[in-house]
Write an enzyme that holds these catalytic residues in place. Structure first.
Site, mmCIF file in Angstrom:
data_model
loop_
_atom_site.group_PDB
_atom_site.id
_atom_site.type_symbol
_atom_site.label_atom_id
_atom_site.label_comp_id
_atom_site.label_asym_id
_atom_site.label_seq_id
_atom_site.Cartn_x
_atom_site.Cartn_y
_atom_site.Cartn_z
ATOM 1 N N HIS A 213 0.824 -1.209 0.000
ATOM 2 C CA HIS A 213 0.000 0.000 0.000
ATOM 3 C C HIS A 213 0.862 1.266 0.000
ATOM 4 C CE1 HIS A 213 -3.281 2.598 1.925
ATOM 5 N NE2 HIS A 213 -3.826 2.141 0.817
ATOM 6 N N LYS A 215 3.352 4.422 -1.049
ATOM 7 C CA LYS A 215 3.499 5.384 -2.139
ATOM 8 C C LYS A 215 4.826 6.097 -1.934
ATOM 9 C CE LYS A 215 -1.148 4.832 -1.683
ATOM 10 N NZ LYS A 215 -1.849 4.250 -0.521
ATOM 11 N N ASP A 220 16.716 10.499 -8.410
ATOM 12 C CA ASP A 220 18.169 10.673 -8.269
ATOM 13 C C ASP A 220 18.658 10.559 -6.834
ATOM 14 O OD1 ASP A 220 18.458 10.979 -10.970
ATOM 15 O OD2 ASP A 220 18.518 13.168 -10.940
ATOM 16 N N HIS A 390 -8.732 11.369 1.938
ATOM 17 C CA HIS A 390 -7.890 10.174 1.842
ATOM 18 C C HIS A 390 -6.564 10.358 2.566
ATOM 19 C CE1 HIS A 390 -5.632 6.963 -0.518
ATOM 20 N NE2 HIS A 390 -6.692 6.323 -0.081
ATOM 21 N N LYS A 392 -3.619 10.603 5.373
ATOM 22 C CA LYS A 392 -3.246 9.834 6.555
ATOM 23 C C LYS A 392 -2.152 10.610 7.276
ATOM 24 C CE LYS A 392 -3.692 6.799 2.812
ATOM 25 N NZ LYS A 392 -5.025 6.380 2.888
ATOM 26 N N ASP A 397 1.580 18.032 19.593
ATOM 27 C CA ASP A 397 2.311 18.966 20.465
ATOM 28 C C ASP A 397 3.288 19.886 19.732
ATOM 29 O OD1 ASP A 397 0.954 17.887 22.574
ATOM 30 O OD2 ASP A 397 2.629 16.733 23.364
#
Length: 473
Positions: A213, A215, A220, A390, A392, A397
């Protein structure tokens, strides 16, 4: 004895064997009970579902320690060379946790940019791809064959024709609807393209449940991206259409080493090719002397501990002022939910934001009772209105924030291959807090929706049934 009776007896034996297999696997009690219910109350379909999605193969070690050491040695040398590395005292327990559990090393002096829209992310990525001189590494869950996917593939093909090394790793289940000719076109042009754990008979059941899952996009070895966005047109439908709202981090600096390490291990996982040349970890020298400290942490069903979940729990329990979380789904493990309740009971301002409407009714109904329980415990629950959220992320703090591919649910914490970057920098944390508060202005408090707080009997029954199945969603 009739043949119908024989079939029933054989089926009962299979059911009992499957239930014994679930019980003896010693997984979390909630997940065990959920699978027992599915097997017992869904004739035939329950057995098939368990074979395809429930059989636990997490003990299989597919990357040897020797290969892991070889793939990470450049990261280690880069870490040793950081003579001016200073770890913030308040964040040291979290940093040490990740180092000890998965050798996820901290890197300093990184420029971190937060991108919250497809119109920000994709132009930036395409610009960096166009600037590539040596290699481009893509690790993505979904690579759609749509207008945006073809634009990115064209950009990658153009660089491959220039002699740039291009590698693409996509998840086989995430790209089930994508025709093979889309990827074959890139292969013909010299791009190395590999599916992650292809799901084919007879290994269907063994591989279906564990998906990559992540991404991760690296150019380079100097620029990297991590977050929740896939390559799909849904992210750029338009600000006034019902598209998707997501968050990505763009990183420049030695912290890209940790993204590179994650990709190279994934590449070895599928291709069995060890890419450990020093060019994948270029020296930064004194190009950038100020910037944030960060760690990129991966978790996988092969690992003995759910590292990212451990990090969330450690951060939540150490919070003193606030914890803000965004997730498209709220199906927390018992450990994470207990940590959130403990934090709010300690006087910490805990806020959780999820979309008002999700991309699946079963997940939405499964999360409703959790959200209601969170609200009753004192957690402020916000429902994002404009689009499907979508993103996450977690910020705590004004000191720590994290962004990546990990949802607040059982599947992300325990089953999927995930990656998050944890940033220990006040400036970046304040920017992430600002993103959350800006989204909060476009959200509706759950407390203001009487029908959600006090649903009717049959609605509550449906929510409760889906909650029982939440460990499987």
């Amino acid at each position: 004895m009739s043949w119908q009776t024989i079939v029933i007896i054989i089926y009962q034996v299979i059911v009992i064997a499957a239930i014994l297999h679930v019980v003896m696997d010693n997984r979390q009690p909630a997940k065990t009970m959920a699978w027992i219910m599915v097997i017992w109350f869904l004739p035939v379909a329950g057995i098939i579902a368990y074979i395809f999605f429930g059989v636990n193969t997490r003990r299989e070690r597919m990357v040897s320690q020797r290969s892991l050491d070889q793939l990470t040695r450049r990261s280690m040398s880069g870490f040793i060379e950081q003579s001016d590395l200073q770890l913030p005292e308040g964040s040291r327990p979290v940093i040490d946790l990740f180092v000890n559990q998965s050798f996820s090393l901290p890197f300093n002096n990184n420029k971190v940019e937060i991108l919250t829209d497809g119109y920000e992310f994709f132009p930036a990525l395409l610009h960096d791809i166009a600037s590539a001189r040596d290699h481009i590494h893509i690790d993505v869950y979904i690579f759609e064959d749509d207008a945006l996917g073809r634009l990115i593939s064209d950009a990658l093909i153009a660089k491959a024709r220039e002699g740039v090394e291009v590698r693409v790793l996509y998840d086989d289940v995430g790209c089930w609807s994508v025709k093979s000719r889309f990827f074959e076109r890139m292969r013909i042009e010299g791009i190395e393209v590999e599916p992650f754990m292809p799901v084919r008979y007879p290994t269907f059941a063994r591989k279906m449940n564990y998906r990559n899952h992540r991404k991760l996009f690296i150019v380079d070895g100097r620029v990297g991206y991590i977050g929740g966005m896939n390559f799909a047109l849904r992210y750029v439908k338009g600000r006034h259409q019902r598209g998707w709202r997501d968050t990505m981090l763009r990183i420049e600096g030695s912290g890209v080493y940790s993204l590179q390490r994650a990709f190279l291990i994934d590449w070895y996982f599928v291709d069995r090719t060890q890419l450990s040349d020093k060019k994948y970890y270029p020296k930064f020298e004194d190009e950038q002397t100020v910037g944030g400290l960060l760690q990129t942490v991966t978790s996988a069903p092969l690992a003995p501990y759910p590292e990212i979940m451990q990090g969330y729990v450690r951060i939540i329990l150490s919070a003193k002022r606030y914890v803000y979380i965004q997730s498209p789904y709220f199906l927390p493990t018992e450990t994470v939910f207990f940590a959130l309740k403990t934090a709010v009971a300690s006087g910490v301002d805990v806020r959780v934001m999820v979309p008002r409407k999700t991309d699946g009714w079963f997940v939405e109904w499964g999360s409703r009772s959790y959200l209601r329980e969170a609200q009753e415990a004192g957690i402020q629950v916000l429902l994002y209105e404009p689009r499907f959220l979508h993103a996450k992320m977690l910020v705590c703090d004004n000191a720590i924030c994290t962004c990546g591919s990990t949802n607040l649910d059982f599947r992300s914490f325990l089953n999927n291959f995930e990656a998050n970057t944890f940033v220990y920098d006040e400036t970046v944390a304040l920017q992430m807090q600002h993103v959350f508060l800006r989204d909060a202005e476009l959200s509706t408090p759950l407390a203001s929706l009487p029908k959600r707080i006090r649903p009717r009997f049959f609605t509550r029954l449906g929510e409760s049934v889906m909650r029982l199945l939440s460990p499987l969603l």
